[in-house]
Design a protein around this motif. Structure first.
Motif, PDB file in Angstrom:
ATOM      1  N   GLN A 175      29.877  16.145  57.041  1.00  0.00           N
ATOM      2  CA  GLN A 175      29.984  16.218  55.589  1.00  0.00           C
ATOM      3  C   GLN A 175      28.592  16.452  55.027  1.00  0.00           C
ATOM      4  OE1 GLN A 175      32.719  13.348  53.704  1.00  0.00           O
ATOM      5  NE2 GLN A 175      32.974  12.426  55.726  1.00  0.00           N
ATOM      6  N   ARG A 176      28.540  16.746  53.752  1.00  0.00           N
ATOM      7  CA  ARG A 176      27.239  16.927  53.105  1.00  0.00           C
ATOM      8  C   ARG A 176      27.338  16.498  51.660  1.00  0.00           C
ATOM      9  NH1 ARG A 176      25.720  23.156  53.154  1.00  0.00           N
ATOM     10  NH2 ARG A 176      24.281  22.491  51.534  1.00  0.00           N
ATOM     11  N   LEU A 195      21.804   7.421  49.693  1.00  0.00           N
ATOM     12  CA  LEU A 195      22.585   6.216  49.392  1.00  0.00           C
ATOM     13  C   LEU A 195      23.031   6.211  47.932  1.00  0.00           C
ATOM     14  CD1 LEU A 195      20.554   3.468  51.322  1.00  0.00           C
ATOM     15  CD2 LEU A 195      22.629   4.666  52.051  1.00  0.00           C
ATOM     16  N   ASP A 196      22.165   6.660  47.043  1.00  0.00           N
ATOM     17  CA  ASP A 196      22.543   6.768  45.628  1.00  0.00           C
ATOM     18  C   ASP A 196      23.732   7.707  45.463  1.00  0.00           C
ATOM     19  OD1 ASP A 196      20.501   5.082  44.848  1.00  0.00           O
ATOM     20  OD2 ASP A 196      19.175   6.694  44.168  1.00  0.00           O
ATOM     21  N   ALA A 197      23.675   8.842  46.140  1.00  0.00           N
ATOM     22  CA  ALA A 197      24.738   9.842  46.016  1.00  0.00           C
ATOM     23  C   ALA A 197      26.065   9.321  46.551  1.00  0.00           C
ATOM     24  CB  ALA A 197      24.345  11.120  46.746  1.00  0.00           C
ATOM     25  N   LEU A 198      26.010   8.458  47.560  1.00  0.00           N
ATOM     26  CA  LEU A 198      27.225   7.882  48.135  1.00  0.00           C
ATOM     27  C   LEU A 198      27.683   6.623  47.405  1.00  0.00           C
ATOM     28  CD1 LEU A 198      26.489   8.216  51.976  1.00  0.00           C
ATOM     29  CD2 LEU A 198      27.879   9.715  50.541  1.00  0.00           C
ATOM     30  N   GLY A 199      26.892   6.157  46.461  1.00  0.00           N
ATOM     31  CA  GLY A 199      27.248   4.949  45.723  1.00  0.00           C
ATOM     32  C   GLY A 199      27.058   3.676  46.539  1.00  0.00           C
ATOM     33  N   ILE A 200      26.157   3.703  47.504  1.00  0.00           N
ATOM     34  CA  ILE A 200      25.887   2.526  48.333  1.00  0.00           C
ATOM     35  C   ILE A 200      24.710   1.769  47.736  1.00  0.00           C
ATOM     36  CG2 ILE A 200      25.202   1.701  50.623  1.00  0.00           C
ATOM     37  CD1 ILE A 200      26.549   4.190  51.791  1.00  0.00           C
ATOM     38  N   GLU A 201      24.988   0.627  47.159  1.00  0.00           N
ATOM     39  CA  GLU A 201      23.939  -0.160  46.523  1.00  0.00           C
ATOM     40  C   GLU A 201      23.194  -1.026  47.521  1.00  0.00           C
ATOM     41  OE1 GLU A 201      25.625  -2.391  43.336  1.00  0.00           O
ATOM     42  OE2 GLU A 201      26.288  -0.606  42.240  1.00  0.00           O
TER      43      GLU A 201
END
Length: 292
Positions: free
Chosen positions: A20-21, A105-111
């Motif tokens: 994925q990208r 991580l920001d783009a994936l919503g991982i805080e």
């Protein structure tokens, strides 16, 4: 237990975790993931895995298989690997890669996550943890590369130039043929050896060259002094690339005991995936406050 404990070959298993990208304002990052984004995994911290210099996201396929049953699991292709954009500097430092990790991580919503770094990936993980400690529930370093940033300039240059010369002479395929056997123990099975070789043969020369500069410039021990969270350090007893004696210095810098995995080499998570997945699972449970 080795890779032979799994029914599917590495390549067949990888089909379940396609590339994925994600595009950010600064870059593109390629990755693979496992686990259901909804419901049952929300109480467990995501696990994020960073590969070494001669590898890629696909190398973590057995961990994606096993850990994805109870967690969201993400394995990136570092900048300059797979589908991921390069970092900008020709001679980058660890923080350049840590910035890319933050964007991803920001783009994936991982805080917040449990961060697992292998070899060169440990340099990136350590830099990120030092800079953004609140986002790291725990830092697990597997056969960590220390980096040469604290060494005299001539040592850094010699180590860097020797690796770059080898890349120029051999190319990715030649590197894979010459160096992949060093990544595993003498007892590794043929499938594990082939998987290490396959991943190494896919490297992007320009990305590998930048990562070589990273290795020369980074100082993991120094970064760890700036992170006060949970840390664990582990190494294969048969690791000849970052041997136990070298990893002991990293564990001392982190003020933790070194865990030595019997019978495993540098790419222990490939040749002994059950043991390494159990190690990651146990560490993640500690980070989530679960007693095992």
């Amino acid at each position: 237990m080795t890779s032979s404990a799994f029914k599917l070959t590495h390549a067949d298993a990888l089909v379940r975790f396609p590339e994925q990208r994600v595009d950010t304002a600064q870059r593109t990052i390629g990755y693979r993931e496992a686990g259901d984004k909804g419901g049952k995994h929300l109480s467990a911290m995501p696990i994020v895995m960073l590969h070494g210099i001669g590898s890629g996201a696909a190398s973590w396929v057995r961990q994606l298989e096993t850990l994805g049953n109870a967690h969201q699991v993400f394995a990136w292709d570092a900048p300059g690997y797979g589908k991921s954009s390069h970092v900008e500097p020709a001679s980058p430092v660890a923080s350049d890669y840590a910035d890319a990790l933050s964007d991803w991580l920001d783009a994936l919503g991982i805080e917040r996550c449990v961060l697992v770094g292998h070899s060169l990936g440990s340099l990136i993980a350590g830099s990120f943890a030092a800079r953004e400690a609140a986002r790291v529930a725990g830092l697990l370093l597997l056969s960590p590369a220390a980096g040469y940033g604290a060494a005299p300039a001539h040592v850094r240059e010699e180590k860097r130039d020797a690796r770059l010369a080898m890349l120029a002479e051999l190319g990715p395929q030649g590197l894979a043929e010459k160096r992949s056997a060093n990544m595993v123990s003498a007892g590794a099975d043929d499938e594990a050896r082939e998987w290490v070789r396959w991943n190494m043969a896919r490297i992007n020369p320009a990305g590998y060259a930048q990562a070589t500069h990273l290795l020369a410039n980074a100082d993991l021990a120094s970064d760890l002094t700036h992170y006060n969270g949970r840390i664990a350090v582990a190494v294969g007893a048969e690791d000849t690339i970052t041997p136990p004696a070298a990893c002991e210095q990293i564990s001392k810098a982190a003020n933790v005991s070194l865990q030595v995995i019997p019978g495993a080499g540098h790419a222990g998570y490939i040749e002994a995936p059950v043991r390494y997945s159990a190690l990651i699972e146990a560490f993640s449970a500690q980070c989530n406050g679960v007693t095992q």
